[in-house]
Write a protein that holds these residues in place. Structure first.
Motif, PDB file in Angstrom:
ATOM      1  N   ALA A   7       0.829  -1.202   0.000  1.00 30.16           N
ATOM      2  CA  ALA A   7       0.000   0.000   0.000  1.00 30.16           C
ATOM      3  C   ALA A   7       0.867   1.257   0.000  1.00 30.16           C
ATOM      4  CB  ALA A   7      -0.929  -0.007   1.217  1.00 30.16           C
ATOM      5  N   GLU A   8       1.987   1.210   0.711  1.00 30.28           N
ATOM      6  CA  GLU A   8       2.912   2.344   0.754  1.00 30.28           C
ATOM      7  C   GLU A   8       3.500   2.622  -0.622  1.00 30.28           C
ATOM      8  OE1 GLU A   8       7.192   3.452   2.912  1.00 30.28           O
ATOM      9  OE2 GLU A   8       6.016   1.748   3.624  1.00 30.28           O
ATOM     10  N   LEU A   9       3.893   1.563  -1.329  1.00 28.72           N
ATOM     11  CA  LEU A   9       4.440   1.726  -2.673  1.00 28.72           C
ATOM     12  C   LEU A   9       3.361   2.226  -3.639  1.00 28.72           C
ATOM     13  CD1 LEU A   9       6.688  -1.476  -2.956  1.00 28.72           C
ATOM     14  CD2 LEU A   9       7.436   0.890  -2.632  1.00 28.72           C
ATOM     15  N   LEU A  10       2.142   1.748  -3.462  1.00 31.86           N
ATOM     16  CA  LEU A  10       1.047   2.181  -4.322  1.00 31.86           C
ATOM     17  C   LEU A  10       0.738   3.660  -4.100  1.00 31.86           C
ATOM     18  CD1 LEU A  10      -1.141   1.659  -6.373  1.00 31.86           C
ATOM     19  CD2 LEU A  10      -2.539   0.620  -4.578  1.00 31.86           C
ATOM     20  N   LYS A  11       0.806   4.116  -2.860  1.00 31.42           N
ATOM     21  CA  LYS A  11       0.592   5.541  -2.588  1.00 31.42           C
ATOM     22  C   LYS A  11       1.625   6.388  -3.323  1.00 31.42           C
ATOM     23  CE  LYS A  11      -1.509   5.034   1.979  1.00 31.42           C
ATOM     24  NZ  LYS A  11      -1.320   5.204   3.432  1.00 31.42           N
ATOM     25  N   LYS A  12       2.838   5.862  -3.434  1.00 29.90           N
ATOM     26  CA  LYS A  12       3.899   6.582  -4.136  1.00 29.90           C
ATOM     27  C   LYS A  12       3.655   6.575  -5.639  1.00 29.90           C
ATOM     28  CE  LYS A  12       8.868   6.549  -5.092  1.00 29.90           C
ATOM     29  NZ  LYS A  12      10.172   5.909  -4.823  1.00 29.90           N
ATOM     30  N   LYS A  13       3.313   5.403  -6.175  1.00 31.44           N
ATOM     31  CA  LYS A  13       3.184   5.270  -7.628  1.00 31.44           C
ATOM     32  C   LYS A  13       1.827   5.702  -8.146  1.00 31.44           C
ATOM     33  CE  LYS A  13       4.053   4.272 -11.832  1.00 31.44           C
ATOM     34  NZ  LYS A  13       4.951   5.166 -12.591  1.00 31.44           N
ATOM     35  N   GLY A  14       0.789   5.409  -7.412  1.00 27.50           N
ATOM     36  CA  GLY A  14      -0.554   5.539  -7.955  1.00 27.50           C
ATOM     37  C   GLY A  14      -1.257   6.834  -7.656  1.00 27.50           C
ATOM     38  N   ILE A  15      -0.524   7.906  -7.420  1.00 25.21           N
ATOM     39  CA  ILE A  15      -1.150   9.178  -7.069  1.00 25.21           C
ATOM     40  C   ILE A  15      -1.955   9.720  -8.241  1.00 25.21           C
ATOM     41  CG2 ILE A  15      -0.717  11.573  -6.428  1.00 25.21           C
ATOM     42  CD1 ILE A  15       1.775  10.578  -4.941  1.00 25.21           C
ATOM     43  N   GLY A  16      -1.382   9.696  -9.412  1.00 24.52           N
ATOM     44  CA  GLY A  16      -2.085  10.226 -10.581  1.00 24.52           C
ATOM     45  C   GLY A  16      -1.114  10.714 -11.630  1.00 24.52           C
ATOM     46  N   PRO A  17      -1.613  11.111 -12.789  1.00 17.13           N
ATOM     47  CA  PRO A  17      -0.741  11.510 -13.888  1.00 17.13           C
ATOM     48  C   PRO A  17       0.224  12.635 -13.535  1.00 17.13           C
ATOM     49  CG  PRO A  17      -2.996  11.265 -14.647  1.00 17.13           C
ATOM     50  CD  PRO A  17      -3.038  11.162 -13.150  1.00 17.13           C
ATOM     51  N   GLU A  18      -0.228  13.606 -12.738  1.00 15.77           N
ATOM     52  CA  GLU A  18       0.634  14.746 -12.429  1.00 15.77           C
ATOM     53  C   GLU A  18       1.521  14.485 -11.211  1.00 15.77           C
ATOM     54  OE1 GLU A  18      -2.743  15.176 -12.839  1.00 15.77           O
ATOM     55  OE2 GLU A  18      -2.651  15.945 -14.893  1.00 15.77           O
ATOM     56  N   ALA A  46      -3.787  -5.772  -7.918  1.00 14.24           N
ATOM     57  CA  ALA A  46      -4.373  -5.371  -9.204  1.00 14.24           C
ATOM     58  C   ALA A  46      -4.282  -3.859  -9.406  1.00 14.24           C
ATOM     59  CB  ALA A  46      -5.822  -5.830  -9.269  1.00 14.24           C
ATOM     60  N   THR A  47      -4.456  -3.114  -8.327  1.00 17.01           N
ATOM     61  CA  THR A  47      -4.401  -1.657  -8.442  1.00 17.01           C
ATOM     62  C   THR A  47      -2.982  -1.192  -8.732  1.00 17.01           C
ATOM     63  OG1 THR A  47      -6.184  -1.572  -6.806  1.00 17.01           O
ATOM     64  CG2 THR A  47      -5.108   0.497  -7.329  1.00 17.01           C
ATOM     65  N   MET A  48      -1.994  -1.809  -8.100  1.00 17.06           N
ATOM     66  CA  MET A  48      -0.596  -1.464  -8.364  1.00 17.06           C
ATOM     67  C   MET A  48      -0.219  -1.802  -9.801  1.00 17.06           C
ATOM     68  SD  MET A  48       2.383  -0.297  -7.686  1.00 17.06           S
ATOM     69  CE  MET A  48       3.006  -0.198  -6.008  1.00 17.06           C
ATOM     70  N   VAL A  49      -0.607  -2.978 -10.256  1.00 16.44           N
ATOM     71  CA  VAL A  49      -0.328  -3.380 -11.637  1.00 16.44           C
ATOM     72  C   VAL A  49      -0.980  -2.394 -12.612  1.00 16.44           C
ATOM     73  CG1 VAL A  49      -0.868  -5.123 -13.387  1.00 16.44           C
ATOM     74  CG2 VAL A  49       0.078  -5.825 -11.176  1.00 16.44           C
ATOM     75  N   THR A  50      -2.196  -2.006 -12.322  1.00 12.60           N
ATOM     76  CA  THR A  50      -2.904  -1.036 -13.166  1.00 12.60           C
ATOM     77  C   THR A  50      -2.153   0.283 -13.231  1.00 12.60           C
ATOM     78  OG1 THR A  50      -5.038  -2.043 -12.633  1.00 12.60           O
ATOM     79  CG2 THR A  50      -5.075   0.213 -13.471  1.00 12.60           C
ATOM     80  N   ALA A  51      -1.663   0.744 -12.080  1.00 14.22           N
ATOM     81  CA  ALA A  51      -0.910   2.005 -12.050  1.00 14.22           C
ATOM     82  C   ALA A  51       0.368   1.902 -12.876  1.00 14.22           C
ATOM     83  CB  ALA A  51      -0.580   2.382 -10.608  1.00 14.22           C
ATOM     84  N   LEU A  52       1.083   0.793 -12.747  1.00 17.35           N
ATOM     85  CA  LEU A  52       2.339   0.610 -13.478  1.00 17.35           C
ATOM     86  C   LEU A  52       2.105   0.548 -14.989  1.00 17.35           C
ATOM     87  CD1 LEU A  52       4.009  -1.973 -11.090  1.00 17.35           C
ATOM     88  CD2 LEU A  52       4.983   0.257 -11.690  1.00 17.35           C
ATOM     89  N   LEU A  53       0.987  -0.044 -15.400  1.00 15.05           N
ATOM     90  CA  LEU A  53       0.710  -0.191 -16.822  1.00 15.05           C
ATOM     91  C   LEU A  53       0.054   1.047 -17.437  1.00 15.05           C
ATOM     92  CD1 LEU A  53      -0.618  -3.871 -16.912  1.00 15.05           C
ATOM     93  CD2 LEU A  53       1.618  -3.048 -17.692  1.00 15.05           C
ATOM     94  N   THR A  54      -0.618   1.839 -16.623  1.00 19.03           N
ATOM     95  CA  THR A  54      -1.362   2.990 -17.146  1.00 19.03           C
ATOM     96  C   THR A  54      -0.502   4.251 -17.205  1.00 19.03           C
ATOM     97  OG1 THR A  54      -3.386   2.070 -16.171  1.00 19.03           O
ATOM     98  CG2 THR A  54      -3.466   4.362 -16.897  1.00 19.03           C
ATOM     99  N   LEU A  55       0.302   4.467 -16.169  1.00 14.23           N
ATOM    100  CA  LEU A  55       1.125   5.672 -16.110  1.00 14.23           C
ATOM    101  C   LEU A  55       2.414   5.489 -16.907  1.00 14.23           C
ATOM    102  CD1 LEU A  55       0.650   6.461 -12.312  1.00 14.23           C
ATOM    103  CD2 LEU A  55      -0.374   7.687 -14.238  1.00 14.23           C
ATOM    104  N   GLU A  56       2.965   6.577 -17.397  1.00 16.11           N
ATOM    105  CA  GLU A  56       4.206   6.528 -18.175  1.00 16.11           C
ATOM    106  C   GLU A  56       5.336   5.976 -17.307  1.00 16.11           C
ATOM    107  OE1 GLU A  56       6.575   6.798 -21.454  1.00 16.11           O
ATOM    108  OE2 GLU A  56       4.414   7.229 -21.369  1.00 16.11           O
ATOM    109  N   PRO A  57       5.975   4.871 -17.722  1.00 17.99           N
ATOM    110  CA  PRO A  57       7.031   4.272 -16.883  1.00 17.99           C
ATOM    111  C   PRO A  57       8.386   4.944 -17.080  1.00 17.99           C
ATOM    112  CG  PRO A  57       6.703   2.927 -18.843  1.00 17.99           C
ATOM    113  CD  PRO A  57       5.698   4.057 -18.920  1.00 17.99           C
ATOM    114  N   ASN A  58       9.215   4.871 -16.039  1.00 18.83           N
ATOM    115  CA  ASN A  58      10.615   5.260 -16.216  1.00 18.83           C
ATOM    116  C   ASN A  58      11.372   4.050 -16.774  1.00 18.83           C
ATOM    117  OD1 ASN A  58      11.064   3.524 -14.073  1.00 18.83           O
ATOM    118  ND2 ASN A  58      11.704   5.101 -12.635  1.00 18.83           N
ATOM    119  N   ASN A  59      12.680   4.162 -16.967  1.00 19.17           N
ATOM    120  CA  ASN A  59      13.441   3.065 -17.579  1.00 19.17           C
ATOM    121  C   ASN A  59      13.410   1.803 -16.731  1.00 19.17           C
ATOM    122  OD1 ASN A  59      14.130   4.569 -19.836  1.00 19.17           O
ATOM    123  ND2 ASN A  59      16.035   5.347 -18.931  1.00 19.17           N
TER     124      ASN A  59
END
Length: 429
Positions: A7-18, A46-59
């Protein structure tokens, strides 16, 4: 602890596009064990995977995604594999994969999506992924129209012949750093014979802040009265306001609380659940709500105009995205008069009220908010009194509900005479 870490990692990654932050290599390496742990919620995975696939990834993220695509079963629970393989016959799953690709849904597809959210046979991890993909892609007006309509049609609602109802629609996930006095403002409005409804929930993610439900419970009142009892209180000239809980008027949405906590992210449910007018004037309510993010300043009021179920609407840039206005400066107010939408600034100085420093306190307790609000109703000249008077004055003035040359004097008299307190004492007993 593993659930908390994910959940902590998801809060970091899944905030939103901006506001989203990329995960570093060490954090990505953690995901394999976290995803496979039996102690982790599939909804969070599932929510973390969605965030990783939806948002622009870094290298680093791009490399990690390619590794998972090459051998998804090594990294993921079986239920989550189709996010990477695309191999599924489930129509709801296919909708989610479409949104992850940043493809907008048709109105029919969006309506199908909202139906699946309330289908008890649909796994909660897919519900969380659908909500996350929509929020990260950014819902279109057509999608939001379908979502709002879907929620509206599923909520319980009663009609009343009262010509005026002020509907104070604060976010249901509550407050954790400011005082919200909406219940007390409602009592003050009722003392001027302006019927008012407040509605919320006991507690819901992502903020899980204190709510009007909690304030009522602390006051020894029952926050779980029926819709009929709430309507009776609203129509009773000695009370004139009420509180109604989501658990009562929309239990199917209330039952999604666990899923909403485990998906971590704020879904579109939070945007629309507060706009459902569970007790509605046959002429439409005078709806008051708030917003935080600039996009929703326009989106919310345009959806209300399109829907056509409220008589007028007033949307504030209030404290914590609420209807509670800051006393320290002017606030943006979006006003829908039933035909046109206009934006303006409102300030305490408009009413001859002093500017006061707004209280921000991350250790705020609902007990303190309750105590200060009741003290204001008893005539105590405290901070809550100024906040309640100001909020009521803006609502009355914008909606043109009371004609008086000295509105502030009238509001103060209703507090000093104990009339607003009498209304409060009769509420939900």
């Amino acid at each position: 602890m593993v659930q908390e870490r994910l959940a902590e990692l998801l809060k970091k990654k899944g905030i939103g596009p901006e506001g989203s932050k990329s995960l570093i290599a060490e954090e990505l390496n953690e995901l394999k064990n976290l995803f496979k742990s039996p102690d982790v919620s599939l909804t969070t995975v599932a929510t973390m995977v969605t965030a990783l696939l939806t948002l622009e990834p870094n290298n680093h993220e791009r490399e990690w995604i390619e590794k998972v695509k090459a051998a998804p079963s090594e990294f993921l629970p079986n239920e989550i594999v189709p996010f990477f393989s695309g191999d599924t016959r489930d129509d709801f799953y296919k909708l989610i994969l479409k949104v992850i690709k940043h493809e907008d849904l048709s109105q029919e597809e969006a309506e199908s999506g909202i139906e699946q959210l309330f289908n008890i046979q649909t796994p909660e991890y897919l519900k969380g992924a659908f909500l996350e993909s929509q929020r990260l892609k950014r819902e279109t007006f057509i999608e939001n129209k379908a979502f709002f309509s879907g929620l509206w049609n599923k909520a319980e609602r009663v009609k009343t012949d009262l010509p005026v109802i002020v509907d104070i629609a604060d976010s249901y996930d509550g407050f954790n750093r400011t005082s919200n006095f909406s219940l007390f403002t409602a009592a003050l409005l009722a003392s001027l014979d302006i019927p008012c409804i407040v509605h919320s929930i006991d507690k819901v993610a992502p903020k899980e802040g204190y709510t009007s439900h909690q304030l009522l419970k602390l006051a020894g009142k029952n926050p779980l009265i029926s819709v009929f009892q709430a309507q009776q209180a609203l129509e009773n000239k000695s009370i004139g306001f009420c509180y109604l809980d989501q658990q009562i008027f929309f239990n199917d949405l209330f039952l999604l609380k666990r899923m909403r906590k485990e998906m971590v992210k704020r879904p579109f449910l939070a945007t629309f659940e507060k706009l459902l007018q569970p007790i509605q004037s046959t002429q439409g309510n005078y709806l008051v709500s708030g917003y935080t993010h600039p996009h929703y300043k326009e989106e919310v009021v345009k959806q209300l105009k399109e829907q056509g179920e409220c008589k007028m609407a007033l949307i504030f840039k209030g404290l914590e995205g609420s209807t509670q206005l800051t006393l320290s400066r002017g606030s943006t107010a979006i006003f829908y008069d039933g035909n046109e939408i206009n934006e303006s600034l409102v300030s305490p100085e408009d009413f001859g009220l002093p500017l006061l420093e707004s209280k921000q306190d991350k250790s705020i307790k609902p007990e303190d908010v309750l105590s200060e609000g009741i003290a204001a109703l008893k005539g105590n000249k405290n901070y809550a009194r100024e906040a309640i008077i100001y909020q009521a004055a803006v609502i009355i003035t914008k909606f043109n509900l009371v004609q008086h040359k000295d509105l502030i004097a009238v509001l103060k008299e209703k507090l000093d005479s104990g009339e607003a307190l009498n209304r409060w004492n009769l509420l939900n007993i």
